[in-house]
Design a protein around this motif. Structure first.
Motif, PDB file in Angstrom:
ATOM      1  N   ASN A 250     103.853  47.801  23.408  1.00  0.00           N
ATOM      2  CA  ASN A 250     102.497  48.349  23.529  1.00  0.00           C
ATOM      3  C   ASN A 250     101.540  47.405  24.247  1.00  0.00           C
ATOM      4  O   ASN A 250     100.330  47.610  24.259  1.00  0.00           O
ATOM      5  CB  ASN A 250     101.914  48.710  22.155  1.00  0.00           C
ATOM      6  CG  ASN A 250     100.675  49.588  22.271  1.00  0.00           C
ATOM      7  OD1 ASN A 250     100.690  50.601  22.969  1.00  0.00           O
ATOM      8  ND2 ASN A 250      99.592  49.217  21.603  1.00  0.00           N
ATOM      9  N   ALA A 251     102.068  46.371  24.889  1.00  0.00           N
ATOM     10  CA  ALA A 251     101.208  45.354  25.476  1.00  0.00           C
ATOM     11  C   ALA A 251     100.716  45.757  26.861  1.00  0.00           C
ATOM     12  O   ALA A 251     101.429  46.392  27.636  1.00  0.00           O
ATOM     13  CB  ALA A 251     101.949  44.032  25.576  1.00  0.00           C
ATOM     14  N   PHE A 252      99.503  45.354  27.169  1.00  0.00           N
ATOM     15  CA  PHE A 252      98.955  45.478  28.519  1.00  0.00           C
ATOM     16  C   PHE A 252      99.506  44.308  29.326  1.00  0.00           C
ATOM     17  O   PHE A 252      99.531  43.171  28.849  1.00  0.00           O
ATOM     18  CB  PHE A 252      97.433  45.436  28.474  1.00  0.00           C
ATOM     19  CG  PHE A 252      96.783  45.999  29.706  1.00  0.00           C
ATOM     20  CD1 PHE A 252      96.515  47.355  29.806  1.00  0.00           C
ATOM     21  CD2 PHE A 252      96.449  45.184  30.768  1.00  0.00           C
ATOM     22  CE1 PHE A 252      95.913  47.887  30.943  1.00  0.00           C
ATOM     23  CE2 PHE A 252      95.858  45.696  31.918  1.00  0.00           C
ATOM     24  CZ  PHE A 252      95.590  47.057  32.002  1.00  0.00           C
ATOM     25  N   PHE A 253      99.946  44.559  30.580  1.00  0.00           N
ATOM     26  CA  PHE A 253     100.705  43.543  31.300  1.00  0.00           C
ATOM     27  C   PHE A 253     100.374  43.487  32.780  1.00  0.00           C
ATOM     28  O   PHE A 253      99.871  44.443  33.381  1.00  0.00           O
ATOM     29  CB  PHE A 253     102.208  43.790  31.142  1.00  0.00           C
ATOM     30  CG  PHE A 253     102.682  45.016  31.901  1.00  0.00           C
ATOM     31  CD1 PHE A 253     103.045  44.937  33.239  1.00  0.00           C
ATOM     32  CD2 PHE A 253     102.774  46.248  31.275  1.00  0.00           C
ATOM     33  CE1 PHE A 253     103.470  46.058  33.943  1.00  0.00           C
ATOM     34  CE2 PHE A 253     103.199  47.378  31.969  1.00  0.00           C
ATOM     35  CZ  PHE A 253     103.543  47.277  33.317  1.00  0.00           C
ATOM     36  N   LEU A 254     100.746  42.347  33.366  1.00  0.00           N
ATOM     37  CA  LEU A 254     100.791  42.141  34.804  1.00  0.00           C
ATOM     38  C   LEU A 254     101.867  41.098  35.063  1.00  0.00           C
ATOM     39  O   LEU A 254     101.979  40.114  34.327  1.00  0.00           O
ATOM     40  CB  LEU A 254      99.448  41.626  35.337  1.00  0.00           C
ATOM     41  CG  LEU A 254      99.421  41.215  36.812  1.00  0.00           C
ATOM     42  CD1 LEU A 254      99.536  42.433  37.712  1.00  0.00           C
ATOM     43  CD2 LEU A 254      98.147  40.421  37.141  1.00  0.00           C
ATOM     44  N   ILE A 264     105.786  35.175  36.161  1.00  0.00           N
ATOM     45  CA  ILE A 264     104.848  34.948  35.063  1.00  0.00           C
ATOM     46  C   ILE A 264     104.299  36.302  34.628  1.00  0.00           C
ATOM     47  O   ILE A 264     103.826  37.083  35.464  1.00  0.00           O
ATOM     48  CB  ILE A 264     103.681  34.042  35.502  1.00  0.00           C
ATOM     49  CG1 ILE A 264     104.200  32.726  36.114  1.00  0.00           C
ATOM     50  CG2 ILE A 264     102.749  33.780  34.323  1.00  0.00           C
ATOM     51  CD1 ILE A 264     104.992  31.872  35.158  1.00  0.00           C
ATOM     52  N   GLU A 265     104.376  36.575  33.335  1.00  0.00           N
ATOM     53  CA  GLU A 265     103.735  37.777  32.803  1.00  0.00           C
ATOM     54  C   GLU A 265     102.409  37.391  32.162  1.00  0.00           C
ATOM     55  O   GLU A 265     102.326  36.403  31.430  1.00  0.00           O
ATOM     56  CB  GLU A 265     104.600  38.480  31.765  1.00  0.00           C
ATOM     57  CG  GLU A 265     103.952  39.754  31.232  1.00  0.00           C
ATOM     58  CD  GLU A 265     104.758  40.478  30.169  1.00  0.00           C
ATOM     59  OE1 GLU A 265     104.471  41.661  29.922  1.00  0.00           O
ATOM     60  OE2 GLU A 265     105.677  39.865  29.578  1.00  0.00           O
ATOM     61  N   ILE A 266     101.382  38.173  32.460  1.00  0.00           N
ATOM     62  CA  ILE A 266     100.100  38.051  31.782  1.00  0.00           C
ATOM     63  C   ILE A 266     100.040  39.209  30.801  1.00  0.00           C
ATOM     64  O   ILE A 266     100.278  40.368  31.168  1.00  0.00           O
ATOM     65  CB  ILE A 266      98.937  38.117  32.784  1.00  0.00           C
ATOM     66  CG1 ILE A 266      99.171  37.126  33.943  1.00  0.00           C
ATOM     67  CG2 ILE A 266      97.630  37.836  32.087  1.00  0.00           C
ATOM     68  CD1 ILE A 266      99.332  35.687  33.524  1.00  0.00           C
ATOM     69  N   TYR A 267      99.673  38.941  29.551  1.00  0.00           N
ATOM     70  CA  TYR A 267     100.071  39.816  28.449  1.00  0.00           C
ATOM     71  C   TYR A 267      98.997  39.814  27.371  1.00  0.00           C
ATOM     72  O   TYR A 267      98.425  38.768  27.051  1.00  0.00           O
ATOM     73  CB  TYR A 267     101.385  39.224  27.918  1.00  0.00           C
ATOM     74  CG  TYR A 267     102.109  39.907  26.810  1.00  0.00           C
ATOM     75  CD1 TYR A 267     103.097  40.841  27.085  1.00  0.00           C
ATOM     76  CD2 TYR A 267     101.887  39.561  25.483  1.00  0.00           C
ATOM     77  CE1 TYR A 267     103.840  41.429  26.070  1.00  0.00           C
ATOM     78  CE2 TYR A 267     102.619  40.137  24.462  1.00  0.00           C
ATOM     79  CZ  TYR A 267     103.595  41.069  24.764  1.00  0.00           C
ATOM     80  OH  TYR A 267     104.342  41.642  23.763  1.00  0.00           O
ATOM     81  N   CYS A 268      98.683  40.987  26.808  1.00  0.00           N
ATOM     82  CA  CYS A 268      97.795  41.042  25.643  1.00  0.00           C
ATOM     83  C   CYS A 268      98.026  42.324  24.864  1.00  0.00           C
ATOM     84  O   CYS A 268      98.579  43.288  25.376  1.00  0.00           O
ATOM     85  CB  CYS A 268      96.320  40.926  26.051  1.00  0.00           C
ATOM     86  SG  CYS A 268      95.668  42.314  26.995  1.00  0.00           S
ATOM     87  N   THR A 292     106.825  51.622  30.958  1.00  0.00           N
ATOM     88  CA  THR A 292     105.374  51.716  31.065  1.00  0.00           C
ATOM     89  C   THR A 292     104.926  52.973  30.344  1.00  0.00           C
ATOM     90  O   THR A 292     105.402  54.067  30.658  1.00  0.00           O
ATOM     91  CB  THR A 292     104.919  51.783  32.537  1.00  0.00           C
ATOM     92  OG1 THR A 292     105.536  50.715  33.259  1.00  0.00           O
ATOM     93  CG2 THR A 292     103.416  51.649  32.650  1.00  0.00           C
ATOM     94  N   LEU A 293     104.040  52.821  29.398  1.00  0.00           N
ATOM     95  CA  LEU A 293     103.611  53.959  28.590  1.00  0.00           C
ATOM     96  C   LEU A 293     103.053  55.079  29.456  1.00  0.00           C
ATOM     97  O   LEU A 293     103.179  56.259  29.127  1.00  0.00           O
ATOM     98  CB  LEU A 293     102.557  53.500  27.576  1.00  0.00           C
ATOM     99  CG  LEU A 293     102.160  54.513  26.501  1.00  0.00           C
ATOM    100  CD1 LEU A 293     103.341  54.853  25.598  1.00  0.00           C
ATOM    101  CD2 LEU A 293     100.996  53.987  25.674  1.00  0.00           C
ATOM    102  N   TRP A 294     102.492  54.713  30.603  1.00  0.00           N
ATOM    103  CA  TRP A 294     101.894  55.709  31.493  1.00  0.00           C
ATOM    104  C   TRP A 294     102.923  56.340  32.421  1.00  0.00           C
ATOM    105  O   TRP A 294     102.571  57.184  33.248  1.00  0.00           O
ATOM    106  CB  TRP A 294     100.779  55.070  32.321  1.00  0.00           C
ATOM    107  CG  TRP A 294      99.775  54.334  31.489  1.00  0.00           C
ATOM    108  CD1 TRP A 294      99.459  54.564  30.176  1.00  0.00           C
ATOM    109  CD2 TRP A 294      98.977  53.230  31.899  1.00  0.00           C
ATOM    110  NE1 TRP A 294      98.506  53.680  29.751  1.00  0.00           N
ATOM    111  CE2 TRP A 294      98.186  52.844  30.787  1.00  0.00           C
ATOM    112  CE3 TRP A 294      98.823  52.527  33.089  1.00  0.00           C
ATOM    113  CZ2 TRP A 294      97.280  51.793  30.832  1.00  0.00           C
ATOM    114  CZ3 TRP A 294      97.917  51.473  33.145  1.00  0.00           C
ATOM    115  CH2 TRP A 294      97.155  51.117  32.021  1.00  0.00           C
ATOM    116  N   GLY A 295     104.189  55.911  32.326  1.00  0.00           N
ATOM    117  CA  GLY A 295     105.258  56.554  33.069  1.00  0.00           C
ATOM    118  C   GLY A 295     105.626  55.923  34.388  1.00  0.00           C
ATOM    119  O   GLY A 295     106.576  56.351  35.040  1.00  0.00           O
ATOM    120  N   ALA A 296     104.919  54.903  34.835  1.00  0.00           N
ATOM    121  CA  ALA A 296     105.210  54.279  36.136  1.00  0.00           C
ATOM    122  C   ALA A 296     106.451  53.392  36.022  1.00  0.00           C
ATOM    123  O   ALA A 296     106.540  52.538  35.148  1.00  0.00           O
ATOM    124  CB  ALA A 296     104.011  53.461  36.603  1.00  0.00           C
TER     125      ALA A 296
END
Length: 327
Positions: A250-254, A264-268, A292-296
């Protein structure tokens, strides 16, 4: 293969992941990336090494940049134990598993045990690291994505079941996993010690290789700010995947790549997993919301690119199943 039951009373007590040593070609270029773009703080440096910590960390370092003639490789991954006696218990444990063990000298660390896991990933365990004054309220120091702490490692493994069995035996607990329906083998798994979704994860693929190291940041808006910063300072090509929200964790990522290709993952915003009887969540490999929860879907590079461990041979996975890959 079923996910192993958690070992709640392991032979020694690992608290959390701690640090990683990354081999780099151009120490100055890497220093700039990790301080000015990511936003880590320098705690010590020399002609061959830069030591860095994130804003909430009291330990001396979470990232070591090491100038090397083998850039784009990983030297070692580090973990902290509960007490000094755990180090001796860890030595006995890894010897019992037939793994090499030695006591090594590490700057800014106390007694340190060097060993490796069943796939050959070099691991070191310590209890004491130099403590530094807190800086989490020194807001003038915050820059880049404002990293608060190191969060997890993710590694490619050619046999995720074997990796999960090995780490489960010394106390890591599975939180989420993906199973290949055809072979009934694990395709990926997330395992923790500190009460988040993971300290260590394994992804099916040619391995062992490091897939990524992740940093926890305050909010998704920090990730947006980082994208703007990278896009306007010459790092737009280093942006690999995201932003998005994982189904798993469920984490937001880049995901971004450093100058030597270390991911490197940026994560919260993952969730709490401290209950010892928490049941792991199973995901279908073909579920578009798994990645990806949004399907991408993730790009092909995300499933193929990784950084080797120094001196460790790799094997190709026998699992042929594949998740959804972006065209």
């Amino acid at each position: 293969m079923p996910v192993p039951a958690p070992n709640l009373y392991p032979d020694f007590n690992t608290i959390r992941l701690s640090h990683v040593c990354l081999n780099v070609k151009d120490l100055a270029a890497s220093r700039t990336f990790y301080t000015e773009i990511i936003g880590l703080q320098i705690t010590d440096e020399s002609e061959s090494h830069v030591y860095l910590r994130a804003m909430e960390e009291r330990g001396h370092h979470c990232i070591i940049l090491q100038k090397s003639d083998q850039p784009g490789t990983v030297e070692v991954m580090g973990f902290k134990t509960f007490d000094e006696a755990d180090l001796d218990r860890a030595e006995a444990y890894f010897k019992g598993k037939g793994r090499p063990t030695s006591w090594v000298e590490r700057p800014f660390q106390g007694r340190t045990l060097l060993t490796s896991d069943n796939m050959g990933i070099p691991l070191e365990f310590y209890h004491k690291m130099d403590r530094l004054a807190p800086i989490h309220q020194k807001y003038a120091l915050y820059r880049g994505v404002k990293p608060l702490r190191i969060d997890h490692f993710n590694c490619f493994s050619h046999d995720v079941d074997a990796s999960v069995d090995f780490y489960s035996d010394f106390g890591f607990r599975v939180t989420e996993y993906t199973e290949d329906d055809d072979s009934k083998k694990l395709w990926a798994a997330w395992m923790h010690r500190k009460g988040g979704v993971h300290d260590m994860a394994f992804t099916n693929g040619t391995g062992p290789r490091m897939h990524h190291v992740a940093f926890w940041v305050p909010t998704p808006l920090n990730i947006i700010d980082l994208l703007d910063l990278m896009a306007t300072t010459g790092y737009v090509d280093n942006i690999e995947r995201g932003p998005g929200r994982h189904g798993i964790s469920n984490a937001f990522f880049l995901y971004v790549l450093d100058p030597d290709g270390h991911r490197i993952e940026i994560y919260c915003s993952d969730y709490q997993t401290v209950d010892p009887d928490l049941e792991p969540i199973k995901w279908d490999l073909q579920d578009p919301q798994r990645q990806t929860l949004w399907g991408a879907a993730a790009p092909e590079s995300w499933f193929k690119h990784g950084t080797p461990f120094v001196g460790v041979d790799q094997k190709v996975s026998e699992i042929k199943a594949s998740p959804i890959i972006a065209p």
